[in-house]
Enzyme design. Structure first.
Site, PDB file in Angstrom:
ATOM      1  N   LYS A  34      -6.951   6.013 -36.663  1.00  0.00           N
ATOM      2  CA  LYS A  34      -5.951   6.997 -35.939  1.00  0.00           C
ATOM      3  C   LYS A  34      -6.002   8.189 -36.564  1.00  0.00           C
ATOM      4  O   LYS A  34      -6.557   8.926 -37.350  1.00  0.00           O
ATOM      5  CB  LYS A  34      -4.801   6.245 -36.328  1.00  0.00           C
ATOM      6  CG  LYS A  34      -4.195   4.957 -35.787  1.00  0.00           C
ATOM      7  CD  LYS A  34      -2.838   4.443 -36.151  1.00  0.00           C
ATOM      8  CE  LYS A  34      -2.515   3.034 -35.661  1.00  0.00           C
ATOM      9  NZ  LYS A  34      -0.906   2.967 -35.851  1.00  0.00           N
TER      10      LYS A  34
ATOM     11  N   TYR B  61      -0.080   1.597 -25.465  1.00  0.00           N
ATOM     12  CA  TYR B  61       0.989   0.977 -26.366  1.00  0.00           C
ATOM     13  C   TYR B  61       2.231   0.588 -25.494  1.00  0.00           C
ATOM     14  O   TYR B  61       2.988   0.304 -25.875  1.00  0.00           O
ATOM     15  CB  TYR B  61       1.411   2.082 -27.079  1.00  0.00           C
ATOM     16  CG  TYR B  61       0.625   2.071 -28.607  1.00  0.00           C
ATOM     17  CD1 TYR B  61       0.372   0.858 -29.536  1.00  0.00           C
ATOM     18  CD2 TYR B  61      -0.298   3.362 -28.987  1.00  0.00           C
ATOM     19  CE1 TYR B  61      -0.244   0.879 -30.532  1.00  0.00           C
ATOM     20  CE2 TYR B  61      -0.955   3.277 -30.037  1.00  0.00           C
ATOM     21  CZ  TYR B  61      -1.033   2.107 -30.901  1.00  0.00           C
ATOM     22  OH  TYR B  61      -1.811   2.220 -32.132  1.00  0.00           O
TER      23      TYR B  61
ATOM     24  N   ASN C  13      -0.316   5.044 -40.152  1.00  0.00           N
ATOM     25  CA  ASN C  13      -0.876   4.089 -40.740  1.00  0.00           C
ATOM     26  C   ASN C  13      -2.515   3.877 -40.882  1.00  0.00           C
ATOM     27  O   ASN C  13      -2.985   3.010 -40.914  1.00  0.00           O
ATOM     28  CB  ASN C  13      -0.046   2.849 -40.570  1.00  0.00           C
ATOM     29  CG  ASN C  13      -0.208   2.299 -39.251  1.00  0.00           C
ATOM     30  OD1 ASN C  13      -0.731   2.761 -38.545  1.00  0.00           O
ATOM     31  ND2 ASN C  13       0.402   0.922 -38.893  1.00  0.00           N
TER      32      ASN C  13
ATOM     33  N   HIS D 110      -5.377   0.735 -36.310  1.00  0.00           N
ATOM     34  CA  HIS D 110      -4.939  -0.150 -35.457  1.00  0.00           C
ATOM     35  C   HIS D 110      -5.870  -1.289 -35.464  1.00  0.00           C
ATOM     36  O   HIS D 110      -7.155  -1.122 -35.470  1.00  0.00           O
ATOM     37  CB  HIS D 110      -4.707   0.281 -34.207  1.00  0.00           C
ATOM     38  CG  HIS D 110      -4.321  -1.103 -33.306  1.00  0.00           C
ATOM     39  ND1 HIS D 110      -3.085  -1.547 -32.936  1.00  0.00           N
ATOM     40  CD2 HIS D 110      -5.222  -1.474 -32.073  1.00  0.00           C
ATOM     41  CE1 HIS D 110      -3.314  -2.247 -32.042  1.00  0.00           C
ATOM     42  NE2 HIS D 110      -4.601  -2.175 -31.660  1.00  0.00           N
TER      43      HIS D 110
ATOM     44  N   GLU E 127      -7.916  -5.086 -25.091  1.00  0.00           N
ATOM     45  CA  GLU E 127      -7.960  -3.789 -25.750  1.00  0.00           C
ATOM     46  C   GLU E 127      -9.172  -3.284 -25.737  1.00  0.00           C
ATOM     47  O   GLU E 127      -9.836  -1.757 -25.587  1.00  0.00           O
ATOM     48  CB  GLU E 127      -7.440  -3.773 -27.117  1.00  0.00           C
ATOM     49  CG  GLU E 127      -5.923  -4.057 -27.138  1.00  0.00           C
ATOM     50  CD  GLU E 127      -5.184  -4.124 -28.620  1.00  0.00           C
ATOM     51  OE1 GLU E 127      -4.114  -4.498 -28.766  1.00  0.00           O
ATOM     52  OE2 GLU E 127      -6.130  -4.179 -29.773  1.00  0.00           O
TER      53      GLU E 127
HETATM   54  P1  CMP Z   1      -0.312  -0.479 -34.524  1.00  0.00           P
HETATM   55  O1  CMP Z   1      -0.726  -1.694 -35.249  1.00  0.00           O
HETATM   56  O2  CMP Z   1      -1.080   0.516 -34.041  1.00  0.00           O
HETATM   57  O3  CMP Z   1       0.803  -0.880 -33.445  1.00  0.00           O
HETATM   58  C1  CMP Z   1       1.924  -0.256 -33.130  1.00  0.00           C
HETATM   59  C2  CMP Z   1       2.278   0.855 -34.040  1.00  0.00           C
HETATM   60  O4  CMP Z   1       3.584   1.426 -34.119  1.00  0.00           O
HETATM   61  C3  CMP Z   1       2.112   0.413 -35.305  1.00  0.00           C
HETATM   62  O5  CMP Z   1       0.788   0.059 -35.751  1.00  0.00           O
HETATM   63  C4  CMP Z   1       2.696   1.593 -36.304  1.00  0.00           C
HETATM   64  O6  CMP Z   1       1.869   2.489 -36.497  1.00  0.00           O
HETATM   65  C5  CMP Z   1       3.924   2.022 -35.304  1.00  0.00           C
HETATM   66  N1  CMP Z   1       5.151   1.712 -35.687  1.00  0.00           N
HETATM   67  C6  CMP Z   1       5.522   0.319 -35.912  1.00  0.00           C
HETATM   68  N2  CMP Z   1       6.705   0.416 -36.377  1.00  0.00           N
HETATM   69  C7  CMP Z   1       7.185   2.012 -36.608  1.00  0.00           C
HETATM   70  C8  CMP Z   1       8.200   2.616 -37.049  1.00  0.00           C
HETATM   71  N3  CMP Z   1       9.129   2.198 -37.235  1.00  0.00           N
HETATM   72  N4  CMP Z   1       8.296   3.867 -36.777  1.00  0.00           N
HETATM   73  C9  CMP Z   1       7.076   4.518 -36.304  1.00  0.00           C
HETATM   74  N5  CMP Z   1       5.839   4.001 -35.861  1.00  0.00           N
HETATM   75  C10 CMP Z   1       5.921   2.798 -35.893  1.00  0.00           C
END
Ligand code: CMP
Length: 140
Positions: A11, A51, A114, A117, A128
């Site tokens: 990311k 998403y 984070n 993904h 995906e």
């Molecule tokens: P990902 O696995 O990419 O799938 C959905 C993403 O939404 C997740 O990782 C997080 O990065 C993001 N996400 C989930 N919860 C939150 C939150 N409370 N605030 C912001 N981003 C979020």
């Protein structure tokens, strides 16, 4: 255990901090092989489409803006039980809950930023992978 595929995104928070190689090394150390990889700057259409399952969530707008903010690296990973293997090495979505040694424990900044993904099922992995790659771009 069967060799399967999963989909991964390195990311914007990780590419911005020049962690593409460090994250990929963790994936490879976990027994995953990168069989396709490309660095792209996601369009709004791509981020919203990828998403779409989260579009009713309160963080959807923030998530889309973040994924468009810097380049990402989309990858296809291959290995035994690849979906689970990748999720294990990624760690929990929120880095505060991630186990020691995981990518998110080591590199992630917050639940939004984070670092990676990973697909949550083989069914979603296939969807995906097809969202970003043609078959001839995947070389196993
Ligand atoms: P990902 O696995 O990419 O799938 C959905 C993403 O939404 C997740 O990782 C997080 O990065 C993001 N996400 C989930 N919860 C939150 C939150 N409370 N605030 C912001 N981003 C979020």
């Amino acid at each position: 255990m069967a060799v399967t595929r999963t989909f991964s995104i390195i990311k914007p928070d990780a590419t911005k901090r020049n962690l593409t190689g460090a994250v990929t090394a963790k994936l490879e150390e976990a027994g995953l092989r990168v069989v396709a990889s490309k660095r792209i700057h996601m369009s709004r259409e791509q981020a919203e489409g990828f998403y779409a399952v989260h579009k009713e969530r309160p963080f959807f707008g923030e998530l889309v803006e973040f994924m468009m903010s810097e380049p990402v690296v989309v990858q296809v990973l291959e290995g035994e039980d690849a979906v689970k293997r990748n999720r294990d090495v990624m760690g929990a979505t929120n880095p505060a809950d991630a186990d020691e040694g995981t990518i998110r424990k080591e590199f992630a900044l917050s639940i939004g930023e984070n670092s990676v993904h990973g697909s949550d099922s083989e069914e979603n992995a296939a969807i995906e992978i097809a969202f970003f790659f043609n078959d001839d771009e995947i070389v196993g």
